[in-house]
Design a protein around this motif. Structure first.
Motif, short mmCIF file in Angstrom:
data_model
loop_
_atom_site.label_atom_id
_atom_site.label_comp_id
_atom_site.label_asym_id
_atom_site.label_seq_id
_atom_site.Cartn_x
_atom_site.Cartn_y
_atom_site.Cartn_z
N GLY A 122 -15.73 -2.94 -6.57
CA GLY A 122 -16.43 -2.47 -5.38
C GLY A 122 -15.49 -1.63 -4.54
N GLU A 123 -15.97 -1.25 -3.37
CA GLU A 123 -15.19 -0.37 -2.51
C GLU A 123 -13.86 -1.00 -2.10
OE1 GLU A 123 -15.62 1.72 1.91
OE2 GLU A 123 -17.41 1.02 0.86
N TRP A 124 -13.88 -2.30 -1.72
CA TRP A 124 -12.64 -2.95 -1.29
C TRP A 124 -11.62 -3.01 -2.43
CZ3 TRP A 124 -10.08 -7.38 -2.92
CH2 TRP A 124 -9.01 -7.78 -2.11
N THR A 125 -12.08 -3.40 -3.62
CA THR A 125 -11.16 -3.49 -4.77
C THR A 125 -10.56 -2.13 -5.06
OG1 THR A 125 -12.41 -5.33 -5.73
CG2 THR A 125 -10.98 -4.09 -7.21
N ALA A 126 -11.38 -1.08 -5.02
CA ALA A 126 -10.87 0.27 -5.27
C ALA A 126 -9.83 0.66 -4.21
CB ALA A 126 -12.02 1.27 -5.26
N GLU A 127 -10.10 0.32 -2.96
CA GLU A 127 -9.15 0.64 -1.89
C GLU A 127 -7.82 -0.07 -2.10
OE1 GLU A 127 -12.11 1.47 1.92
OE2 GLU A 127 -11.70 -0.61 1.30
N MET A 128 -7.87 -1.34 -2.50
CA MET A 128 -6.63 -2.09 -2.73
C MET A 128 -5.87 -1.53 -3.94
SD MET A 128 -6.49 -4.14 -0.21
CE MET A 128 -7.42 -2.87 0.71
N MET A 129 -6.59 -1.08 -4.95
CA MET A 129 -5.94 -0.46 -6.10
C MET A 129 -5.24 0.83 -5.68
SD MET A 129 -8.92 -1.26 -8.91
CE MET A 129 -8.19 -0.43 -10.33
N LEU A 130 -5.89 1.61 -4.84
CA LEU A 130 -5.26 2.85 -4.36
C LEU A 130 -4.01 2.55 -3.56
CD1 LEU A 130 -8.26 5.09 -3.20
CD2 LEU A 130 -6.86 5.32 -5.25
N MET A 131 -4.08 1.54 -2.73
CA MET A 131 -2.95 1.22 -1.86
C MET A 131 -1.78 0.65 -2.65
SD MET A 131 -3.11 -1.00 1.65
CE MET A 131 -1.66 -1.36 2.62
N PHE A 132 -2.07 -0.28 -3.56
CA PHE A 132 -1.00 -1.04 -4.19
C PHE A 132 -0.65 -0.59 -5.60
CE2 PHE A 132 -2.52 -4.10 -0.93
CZ PHE A 132 -1.34 -4.13 -0.19
N SER A 133 -1.30 0.43 -6.12
CA SER A 133 -0.85 1.04 -7.36
C SER A 133 -0.46 2.50 -7.18
CB SER A 133 -1.92 0.93 -8.46
OG SER A 133 -1.97 -0.36 -9.00
N TYR A 134 -1.07 3.15 -6.20
CA TYR A 134 -0.82 4.57 -5.99
C TYR A 134 -0.10 4.87 -4.68
CZ TYR A 134 -4.03 5.22 -9.89
OH TYR A 134 -4.63 5.17 -11.13
#
Length: 291
Positions: free
Chosen positions: A212-224
């Protein structure tokens, strides 16, 4: 084997040089082994942790100087951390006096990131709707089974029942297997995200079942290491805003005001607000909590 008796129970550990080779906690309350960690802080290179017995928040481990290397293994900070500079700190302090006070109170903040985006995806799916300790335990089982390196090529060779035996629900197995097939087939290319805007990347990632949107945001923050992630879907952020700014309600309109204020360093603001939200810091309490 050495035994230390505390008021809360017995803490067992074994030392060889500067290494803990075994760690088990039988305390019913955390204070006993927290004290042990503090007393011996700086003497250990790493600790092996059974997260189903030993329950500290990630911020508490960091207070003690340890960071997650992989599930079950905490080591002195050798992990890459979220990168920011003093310009970002000064920008936030100049933009908001109350956040400036938080930044001064907490000081420099380190948050490990997970450059392996596929691993981070699996970790995110595993952690949905379960405690962080259950997430750590399941990930430890997966890591052990896959020789400490979770890859699409390894995961795709596991049958659904085998994955469920590690503690995954049927729904999570479907999410992981479906995404893994897309990665292997080239339908999803995590490298392309480097060239996308935040909004484009969120739209791209949410194509995956379970993201979902939150999971995608956390992936952007903590992988990218994306610098401007400030998530309305994050309950800890909402709670932290209440605590810092004494709001009883954080509407979407009010939230957007803070998002604009903190941009382009929303991610850094998030890190500080999470600390306020998750730790018991004097002077900060939730206006909605019962007195």
């Amino acid at each position: 084997m050495v035994m230390i008796q505390t008021s809360d129970g017995e803490v067992f550990y074994e030392l060889k040089g500067h290494y803990i080779t075994q760690f088990d906690c039988k305390c019913s309350v955390a204070d006993g082994w927290k004290t042990l960690f503090r007393d011996f802080r700086g003497q250990f290179d790493y600790i092996l942790v059974d997260f189903e017995k030993i329950r500290l928040s990630s911020h508490e481990y960091k207070f003690l100087g340890f960071y997650e290397v992989e599930p079950g293994l905490m080591r002195k900070n050798i992990q890459p951390t979220f990168q920011y500079d003093m310009e970002a700190i000064e920008y936030l302090k100049n933009k908001d006096k109350k956040l400036a006070r938080v930044i001064e109170l907490i000081g420099p903040i380190e948050e490990e990131i997970i450059p392996d985006i596929y691993y981070n995806f699996v970790r995110s799916i595993v952690g949905q709707q379960i405690s962080v300790y259950a997430q750590y335990a399941i990930m430890a089982r997966l890591m052990n089974a896959m020789n400490h390196h979770i890859t699409p090529e390894k995961v795709i060779n596991y049958k659904d029942e085998e994955l469920k035996s590690f503690g995954l629900s049927e729904r999570k197995v479907v999410y992981i297997k479906t995404a893994t097939e897309k990665v292997i087939n080239g339908d999803i290319d995590f490298e392309k995200i480097h060239h996308m805007t935040d909004d484009e990347a969120i739209q791209y990632l949410t194509q995956l079942k379970g993201v979902g949107e939150w999971t995608a945001e956390m992936m952007l923050m903590f992988s990218y290491n994306r610098m401007d992630i400030f998530s309305y879907k994050d309950l800890a952020i909402i709670r932290g805003l209440r605590m810092i700014y004494r709001h009883k309600e954080v509407s979407r309109e009010r939230f957007e005001k803070y998002r604009r204020r903190f941009s382009p360093y929303g991610s850094l603001a998030s890190l500080y607000i999470w600390v306020i939200s998750e730790q018991n810091i004097e002077g900060y309490n939730d206006p909605l909590s019962k007195k």
